[in-house]
Design an enzyme around this catalytic site. Structure first.
Site, mmCIF file in Angstrom:
data_model
loop_
_atom_site.group_PDB
_atom_site.id
_atom_site.type_symbol
_atom_site.label_atom_id
_atom_site.label_comp_id
_atom_site.label_asym_id
_atom_site.label_seq_id
_atom_site.Cartn_x
_atom_site.Cartn_y
_atom_site.Cartn_z
ATOM 1 N N SER A 246 62.945 36.030 35.597
ATOM 2 C CA SER A 246 64.324 35.797 36.030
ATOM 3 C C SER A 246 65.060 34.805 35.139
ATOM 4 C CB SER A 246 64.339 35.299 37.481
ATOM 5 O OG SER A 246 63.798 36.271 38.350
ATOM 6 N N HIS A 311 65.839 30.764 38.058
ATOM 7 C CA HIS A 311 67.060 31.570 38.080
ATOM 8 C C HIS A 311 68.264 30.734 37.648
ATOM 9 C CE1 HIS A 311 64.252 33.518 40.843
ATOM 10 N NE2 HIS A 311 64.976 34.625 40.816
#
Length: 372
Positions: A246, A311
């Site tokens: 991610s 993220h």
């Protein structure tokens, strides 16, 4: 006369007012007396441009572009200084294109905000080197996931399996000395849902970006997001492991979305507002899912679940480093002051994270869960 001397002559003598245009009589003299090296097709094209211009002038951008077959920032400066461009048909008016060239044109309108850049990319596009980095990363991620899925007989929430967390690819704070884990965690995923989300975004956004900006820049951006993800987790969520690509995915996506927003009027991709909203909803949902799994695990586990900070750090890398890369199509990054500011900032963060991982855990007395 070599090219560098010729370019200097053009800039200093034939365009003394720095307008970005050269009078046709000066250009004719240049061709006759300075042995301008242009093949017949290029010369015919340039003369056609002269004839199509009512003022009888040659655009400096077009001249350098045809001579060197290489983009540089001087092209855009010439257009900006001249404050006008030659009237040309837009790329969408091209007819009789094959399937591949239509796909190249589609990619140009998806990624590039300027018609000049789109035409340049369309006519200069080559299959060598092919955009293989994102494809290879995605294939390896799928293979690794399939191997662990078959071995564990589990396709979702694999992180709850002790054998999964024993993998030498997973980043775990107890194995910080194994430096490769700060990168290799990108090949492991929590489950089918995370892998599917990352693979889809990588292929839909990463491959077109790699086609336009090249394997070197996009691989640098992706790996910078991956490294920033694991290092950020080691600083902000010190007891948590990390899995999934991610960090790299969010670096690519956030850079592309930021570039679209900053060049909203120039972007010609269809349904851009709807697609922007959909992308933001999907990315936010994935972050929300990661936060939920981190703090409210649905199943009993022997230790903390993977962190979601990768993220966010990937998005920061994309908005900073990635946005500059995407806005510098076919321009040298090394000649831009902002690039070196970003590089210096990233190196500073990297050094801080290294010292943090060496000293902070013991100084702060962090209770790290025993590695599997």
């Amino acid at each position: 006369m070599d090219r560098s001397s010729l370019f200097q002559l053009i800039q200093e003598q034939l365009d003394p007012e720095n307008t970005g245009f050269i009078a046709v009589e000066n250009f004719t003299s240049l061709v006759e007396h300075h042995e301008l090296q242009l093949d017949p097709s290029k010369l015919d094209m340039l003369l056609a441009l002269v004839q199509s211009n009512e003022d009888g002038q040659v655009c400096y951008q077009e001249l350098i572009e045809l001579m060197s077959s290489k983009r540089s920032s001087s092209f855009r400066r010439a257009i900006a200084n001249g404050r006008r461009t030659l009237q040309r048909e837009i790329l969408l008016d091209e007819t009789g294109l094959g399937l591949y060239k239509r796909f190249v044109r589609y990619v140009a309108y998806e990624i590039l905000p300027c018609e000049t850049d789109r035409r340049w990319y369309f006519h200069q596009n080559r299959l060598c080197p092919p955009p293989v980095f994102i494809a290879i990363v995605t294939i390896v991620q799928i293979i690794v996931f399939m191997c662990y899925g078959i071995m564990l007989n589990k396709w979702v929430l694999q992180t709850y399996q002790p054998d999964f967390m024993k993998s030498p690819l997973v980043y775990h704070p107890g194995h910080r000395a194994q430096v490769w884990r700060f990168f290799s965690y990108m090949f492991m995923h929590v489950g089918l849902e995370q892998l599917g989300f990352n693979a889809l975004l990588q292929l839909m956004i990463g491959v077109p970006l790699e086609m336009v900006h090249g394997i070197l820049r996009i691989s640098l951006l992706y790996m910078a997001g991956v490294l920033a993800g694991s290092l950020t987790v080691s600083i902000t969520d010190m007891r948590a492991p990390v899995v999934g690509g991610s960090g790299g995915v969010y670096a690519l996506c956030s850079a592309h979305l930021a570039n679209v927003v900053m060049n909203w009027a120039g972007m010609r991709c269809p349904y851009k507002l709807l697609r922007m909203i959909l992308a933001l909803v999907c990315m936010s949902s994935e972050v929300g899912r990661a936060v939920w799994l981190r703090f409210s695990p649905p199943l009993p586990s022997s230790g903390p679940q993977p962190s979601f900070m990768a993220h966010l750090s990937g998005a920061v890398v994309g908005i900073s480093m990635g946005l500059l890369i995407l806005r510098s199509y076919e321009e040298s990054l090394q000649k831009q002051c902002s690039w070196w500011v970003i590089v210096f900032s990233f190196i500073t963060f990297l050094l801080f994270a290294i010292f943090w991982n060496i000293f902070a855990y013991e100084l702060l007395g962090v209770q790290i869960p025993p590695p599997p």
